[in-house]
Scaffold this motif. Sequence first.
Motif, short mmCIF file in Angstrom:
data_model
loop_
_atom_site.label_atom_id
_atom_site.label_comp_id
_atom_site.label_asym_id
_atom_site.label_seq_id
_atom_site.Cartn_x
_atom_site.Cartn_y
_atom_site.Cartn_z
N GLY A 27 118.13 -28.83 64.35
CA GLY A 27 117.17 -28.56 65.41
C GLY A 27 117.85 -28.53 66.75
O GLY A 27 119.05 -28.67 66.89
N GLU A 28 117.06 -28.32 67.81
CA GLU A 28 117.62 -28.22 69.15
C GLU A 28 118.19 -29.55 69.57
O GLU A 28 117.67 -30.61 69.25
CB GLU A 28 116.52 -27.82 70.14
N SER A 29 119.24 -29.49 70.37
CA SER A 29 119.79 -30.71 70.93
C SER A 29 119.68 -30.71 72.43
O SER A 29 120.07 -31.67 73.07
CB SER A 29 121.25 -30.87 70.52
N VAL A 30 119.21 -29.64 73.04
CA VAL A 30 119.01 -29.59 74.48
C VAL A 30 117.60 -29.14 74.74
O VAL A 30 117.05 -28.31 74.03
CB VAL A 30 120.00 -28.65 75.18
N GLY A 31 117.01 -29.68 75.80
CA GLY A 31 115.65 -29.30 76.15
C GLY A 31 115.40 -29.50 77.62
O GLY A 31 116.00 -30.40 78.23
N LEU A 32 114.57 -28.67 78.19
CA LEU A 32 114.26 -28.79 79.60
C LEU A 32 112.98 -29.59 79.79
O LEU A 32 112.10 -29.60 78.93
CB LEU A 32 114.10 -27.42 80.24
N HIS A 33 112.86 -30.26 80.93
CA HIS A 33 111.70 -31.09 81.17
C HIS A 33 110.47 -30.28 81.53
O HIS A 33 109.36 -30.63 81.16
CB HIS A 33 112.00 -32.08 82.30
N LEU A 34 110.63 -29.20 82.30
CA LEU A 34 109.50 -28.44 82.80
C LEU A 34 109.66 -26.98 82.45
O LEU A 34 110.72 -26.42 82.69
CB LEU A 34 109.37 -28.58 84.32
N PRO A 35 108.61 -26.32 81.95
CA PRO A 35 108.74 -24.89 81.68
C PRO A 35 108.71 -24.04 82.94
O PRO A 35 109.23 -22.94 82.94
CB PRO A 35 107.53 -24.60 80.80
N THR A 36 108.09 -24.55 84.01
CA THR A 36 107.96 -23.78 85.25
C THR A 36 108.23 -24.69 86.44
O THR A 36 107.81 -25.84 86.46
CB THR A 36 106.55 -23.19 85.38
N LEU A 37 108.91 -24.12 87.45
CA LEU A 37 109.18 -24.85 88.69
C LEU A 37 108.97 -23.90 89.86
O LEU A 37 109.52 -22.79 89.86
CB LEU A 37 110.62 -25.37 88.69
N SER A 38 108.15 -24.32 90.83
CA SER A 38 107.91 -23.51 92.03
C SER A 38 108.55 -24.19 93.22
O SER A 38 108.32 -25.39 93.44
CB SER A 38 106.41 -23.32 92.26
N VAL A 39 109.32 -23.43 93.99
CA VAL A 39 110.06 -23.98 95.12
C VAL A 39 109.90 -23.07 96.32
O VAL A 39 109.91 -21.84 96.18
CB VAL A 39 111.56 -24.12 94.76
N GLN A 40 109.77 -23.67 97.48
CA GLN A 40 109.68 -22.90 98.72
C GLN A 40 111.03 -22.28 99.03
O GLN A 40 112.09 -22.93 98.86
CB GLN A 40 109.27 -23.84 99.86
N GLU A 41 111.00 -21.03 99.47
CA GLU A 41 112.24 -20.37 99.88
C GLU A 41 112.96 -21.20 100.94
O GLU A 41 112.34 -21.67 101.90
CB GLU A 41 111.93 -18.97 100.42
N GLY A 42 114.24 -21.40 100.75
CA GLY A 42 115.03 -22.18 101.69
C GLY A 42 115.20 -23.64 101.28
O GLY A 42 116.14 -24.31 101.74
N GLN A 44 131.22 -18.37 61.89
CA GLN A 44 130.11 -19.33 61.92
C GLN A 44 128.84 -18.53 61.72
O GLN A 44 128.76 -17.35 62.10
CB GLN A 44 130.01 -20.02 63.28
N ARG A 45 127.83 -19.19 61.18
CA ARG A 45 126.55 -18.53 60.97
C ARG A 45 125.43 -19.51 61.27
O ARG A 45 125.50 -20.69 60.93
CB ARG A 45 126.45 -18.04 59.52
N GLY A 46 124.41 -19.00 61.93
CA GLY A 46 123.22 -19.79 62.19
C GLY A 46 122.25 -19.69 61.03
O GLY A 46 122.57 -19.17 59.96
N ASN A 47 121.04 -20.15 61.26
CA ASN A 47 120.04 -20.20 60.20
C ASN A 47 119.28 -18.88 60.11
O ASN A 47 118.10 -18.80 60.44
CB ASN A 47 119.07 -21.35 60.48
N PHE A 48 119.96 -17.85 59.66
CA PHE A 48 119.36 -16.53 59.50
C PHE A 48 119.61 -16.04 58.08
O PHE A 48 120.65 -16.32 57.50
CB PHE A 48 119.97 -15.54 60.51
N PRO A 49 118.64 -15.31 57.52
CA PRO A 49 118.79 -14.84 56.13
C PRO A 49 119.88 -13.79 55.98
O PRO A 49 120.38 -13.23 56.95
CB PRO A 49 117.40 -14.26 55.82
#
Lengths: 111, 113
Positions: free
Chosen positions: A1-16, B56-61
């Motif tokens: 499975g994934e080993s990296v993940g981001l906390h927020l799907p969206t971030l809005s920031v003021q220019e500057g 290397q190969r990922g999880n693809f058929p």
Amino acid sequence: GESVGLHLPTLSVQEGDNSIINCAYSNSASDYFIWYKQESGKGPQFIIDIRSNMDKRQGQRVTVLLNKTVKHLSLQIAATQPGDSAVYFCAENRSGDKIIFGKGTRLHILP
Amino acid sequence: DAGVTQSPTHLIKTRGQQVTLRCSPKSGHDTVSWYQQALGQGPQFIFQYYEEEERQRGNFPDRFSGHQFPNYSSELNVNALLLGDSALYLCASSLGPSGNTIYFGEGSWLTVV
């Protein structure tokens, strides 16, 4: 499975203003991380990378911080500009150059 | 200095058909990897080629196969296409199979109908 993940799907920031995008990882053996920027309709663009023997690395307007104790990294963008609007991915480079991507954070720049 | 180039940029195929996507690595690079990116998701590793071999190969058929040529360019083949194969297919290249910066192409958009 994934080993990296981001906390927020969206971030809005003021220019500057400064933008901070956060990311967590789960594998304490992970030792090489990369941040990619992906604009709409384009491929991921390399921004900056960091290895586990460092805790900070700076580029042009960008800084990556790595906290191995809590398995967290962040991307800081100084003086955010409209051209910074994109999806940002933190990614781990596994041995043999298999890149594991998180889901990404979409950065919106407010005028 | 040309970056990673991919072709075609867009294509539409019918379920059950086969597709071939092509990639030329960045000048000086000898290692090519392929990724699949579904809408709203991060890219997923398919496989990597170095010295004309799949390393290397990922999880693809097995429907997903590839090839690397002596000039380091590469092809991705997908057989018996499914609707779920609709995605952006990204090629990435690097110098050597481990530890150097990886650069991505702009991708090939595949729509399966």
